[in-house]
Write a protein that holds these residues in place. Sequence first.
Motif, PDB file in Angstrom:
ATOM      1  N   PHE A  30       0.829  -1.195   0.000  1.00  0.00           N
ATOM      2  CA  PHE A  30       0.000   0.000   0.000  1.00  0.00           C
ATOM      3  C   PHE A  30       0.870   1.254   0.000  1.00  0.00           C
ATOM      4  O   PHE A  30       1.993   1.254   0.498  1.00  0.00           O
ATOM      5  N   TYR A  85       0.029   5.032   1.517  1.00  0.00           N
ATOM      6  CA  TYR A  85      -0.889   5.901   2.230  1.00  0.00           C
ATOM      7  C   TYR A  85      -0.310   7.317   2.216  1.00  0.00           C
ATOM      8  O   TYR A  85       0.900   7.509   2.220  1.00  0.00           O
ATOM      9  N   GLN A 136      -0.463  11.083   4.230  1.00  0.00           N
ATOM     10  CA  GLN A 136      -0.850  11.758   5.462  1.00  0.00           C
ATOM     11  C   GLN A 136      -0.577  13.251   5.328  1.00  0.00           C
ATOM     12  O   GLN A 136       0.541  13.712   5.533  1.00  0.00           O
ATOM     13  N   ARG A 179      -3.252  15.277   9.190  1.00  0.00           N
ATOM     14  CA  ARG A 179      -2.840  14.010   9.812  1.00  0.00           C
ATOM     15  C   ARG A 179      -3.744  12.802   9.535  1.00  0.00           C
ATOM     16  O   ARG A 179      -3.464  11.712   9.964  1.00  0.00           O
ATOM     17  N   GLN A 180      -4.835  13.006   8.790  1.00  0.00           N
ATOM     18  CA  GLN A 180      -5.682  11.866   8.421  1.00  0.00           C
ATOM     19  C   GLN A 180      -4.948  10.997   7.415  1.00  0.00           C
ATOM     20  O   GLN A 180      -4.533  11.467   6.360  1.00  0.00           O
ATOM     21  N   MET A 181      -4.786   9.742   7.703  1.00  0.00           N
ATOM     22  CA  MET A 181      -4.103   8.805   6.823  1.00  0.00           C
ATOM     23  C   MET A 181      -5.084   8.362   5.734  1.00  0.00           C
ATOM     24  O   MET A 181      -6.143   7.808   6.025  1.00  0.00           O
ATOM     25  N   LEU A 194      -5.733   6.267   2.070  1.00  0.00           N
ATOM     26  CA  LEU A 194      -5.226   5.262   1.143  1.00  0.00           C
ATOM     27  C   LEU A 194      -5.055   5.875  -0.238  1.00  0.00           C
ATOM     28  O   LEU A 194      -5.972   6.497  -0.772  1.00  0.00           O
ATOM     29  N   ARG A 213      -3.310   0.422  -3.784  1.00  0.00           N
ATOM     30  CA  ARG A 213      -3.057  -0.900  -3.228  1.00  0.00           C
ATOM     31  C   ARG A 213      -2.625  -1.839  -4.342  1.00  0.00           C
ATOM     32  O   ARG A 213      -3.155  -1.773  -5.455  1.00  0.00           O
ATOM     33  N   PHE A 237       3.499   7.185   3.058  1.00  0.00           N
ATOM     34  CA  PHE A 237       3.989   5.975   3.699  1.00  0.00           C
ATOM     35  C   PHE A 237       3.742   4.767   2.810  1.00  0.00           C
ATOM     36  O   PHE A 237       2.641   4.582   2.287  1.00  0.00           O
ATOM     37  N   LYS A 263      -1.612  -7.133  10.343  1.00  0.00           N
ATOM     38  CA  LYS A 263      -1.156  -5.780  10.663  1.00  0.00           C
ATOM     39  C   LYS A 263      -0.430  -5.183   9.464  1.00  0.00           C
ATOM     40  O   LYS A 263       0.099  -5.873   8.605  1.00  0.00           O
ATOM     41  N   LEU A 264      -0.412  -3.856   9.420  1.00  0.00           N
ATOM     42  CA  LEU A 264       0.364  -3.135   8.428  1.00  0.00           C
ATOM     43  C   LEU A 264       1.746  -2.835   9.007  1.00  0.00           C
ATOM     44  O   LEU A 264       1.864  -2.403  10.153  1.00  0.00           O
ATOM     45  N   PHE A 324       4.821  -0.366   8.293  1.00  0.00           N
ATOM     46  CA  PHE A 324       5.059   0.872   7.573  1.00  0.00           C
ATOM     47  C   PHE A 324       6.536   1.195   7.425  1.00  0.00           C
ATOM     48  O   PHE A 324       7.354   0.854   8.277  1.00  0.00           O
ATOM     49  N   LYS A 347       9.282   4.495   7.076  1.00  0.00           N
ATOM     50  CA  LYS A 347       9.403   5.719   7.881  1.00  0.00           C
ATOM     51  C   LYS A 347       8.710   6.918   7.238  1.00  0.00           C
ATOM     52  O   LYS A 347       8.523   7.940   7.879  1.00  0.00           O
ATOM     53  N   TYR A 350      -8.044  -1.748  14.284  1.00  0.00           N
ATOM     54  CA  TYR A 350      -6.603  -1.778  14.529  1.00  0.00           C
ATOM     55  C   TYR A 350      -6.202  -0.476  15.220  1.00  0.00           C
ATOM     56  O   TYR A 350      -6.740   0.586  14.915  1.00  0.00           O
ATOM     57  N   TYR A 385      -2.725   1.908  16.019  1.00  0.00           N
ATOM     58  CA  TYR A 385      -1.330   2.168  15.710  1.00  0.00           C
ATOM     59  C   TYR A 385      -0.870   3.382  16.512  1.00  0.00           C
ATOM     60  O   TYR A 385      -1.643   4.309  16.763  1.00  0.00           O
ATOM     61  N   PHE A 387       2.397  -0.864  14.970  1.00  0.00           N
ATOM     62  CA  PHE A 387       1.169  -1.600  15.263  1.00  0.00           C
ATOM     63  C   PHE A 387       1.057  -1.881  16.746  1.00  0.00           C
ATOM     64  O   PHE A 387       2.021  -2.333  17.383  1.00  0.00           O
ATOM     65  N   GLN A 404      -7.297  -1.407   5.144  1.00  0.00           N
ATOM     66  CA  GLN A 404      -7.544  -0.687   6.385  1.00  0.00           C
ATOM     67  C   GLN A 404      -7.744   0.790   6.090  1.00  0.00           C
ATOM     68  O   GLN A 404      -6.945   1.410   5.388  1.00  0.00           O
ATOM     69  N   PHE A 444      -8.291   4.582   7.852  1.00  0.00           N
ATOM     70  CA  PHE A 444      -7.877   5.199   9.102  1.00  0.00           C
ATOM     71  C   PHE A 444      -8.787   6.335   9.539  1.00  0.00           C
ATOM     72  O   PHE A 444      -9.397   7.025   8.720  1.00  0.00           O
ATOM     73  N   GLY A 445      -8.815   6.533  10.844  1.00  0.00           N
ATOM     74  CA  GLY A 445      -9.469   7.681  11.434  1.00  0.00           C
ATOM     75  C   GLY A 445      -8.503   8.858  11.526  1.00  0.00           C
ATOM     76  O   GLY A 445      -7.327   8.737  11.160  1.00  0.00           O
ATOM     77  N   PRO A 446      -8.966   9.995  12.047  1.00  0.00           N
ATOM     78  CA  PRO A 446      -8.140  11.200  12.102  1.00  0.00           C
ATOM     79  C   PRO A 446      -7.113  11.200  13.235  1.00  0.00           C
ATOM     80  O   PRO A 446      -6.229  12.048  13.262  1.00  0.00           O
TER      81      PRO A 446
END
Lengths: 114, 114
Positions: A35, A37, A39, A43-45, A47, A50, A91, A101-102, A104, A106, B33, B35, B45, B103, B105-107
């Motif tokens: 994936f 992602y 940000q 700060r909302q991650m 997608l 994929r 990311f 789990k993902l 990531f 850095k 999940y 993180y 994670f 997955q 994500f939330g904020p």
Amino acid sequence: AQTVTQSQPEMSVQEAETVTLSCTYDTSENNYYLFWYKQPPSRQMILVIRQEAYKQQNATENRFSVNFQKAAKSFSLKISDSQLGDTAMYFCASQTGANSKLTFGKGITLSVRP
Amino acid sequence: EAGVTQSPTHLIKTRGQQATLRCSPISGHTSVYWYQQALGLGLQFLLWYDEGEERNRGNFPPRFSGRQFPNYSSELNVNALELEDSALYLCASSLGLVLRDTQYFGPGTRLTVL
């Protein structure tokens, strides 16, 4: 164990140009997913794209595409026609096995200049 | 369709206190999940819950715990807070145990420990 490596900490690109973000990974699994992602400063991650490892065809989503080189364990993201809204941290992540789990990298900070 | 929601947005605690963070998944998602995104440590994670059960746990001490409720929302509890627990805590949800589930994500909740 999975590892994801993003060696470039930051990049800058002119608006409307193309930029490629690099990512390498390591896994012993045969079935896995990769994936990208995004940000932004909010700060909302989010997608971006994929890729399923069993698919040879590179995934694309509008201006975003990947270059998936399975043998080299490389998974780069190409952003075409860069826009100011693409400014964000990007990311690379991998997901394998039942633990789901993902893992990531850095991250890389991308700045799009007007 | 509503995305993943998290509360509170910000949380300030002092060392030794307990913090409770909450997450509501996307409707229809059964997996949640957690993180941790700490400065300089990247995204790590923490926990995975599905159908009310803890499915996997990251390399964190036992004072990090959580639970998932019958409506699939989840709570992350951090006991005996330490300064290094200061981080952005991200929650993500997915459809379930199937590997191919992406997955979302939330904020995030920004936890500051003083």
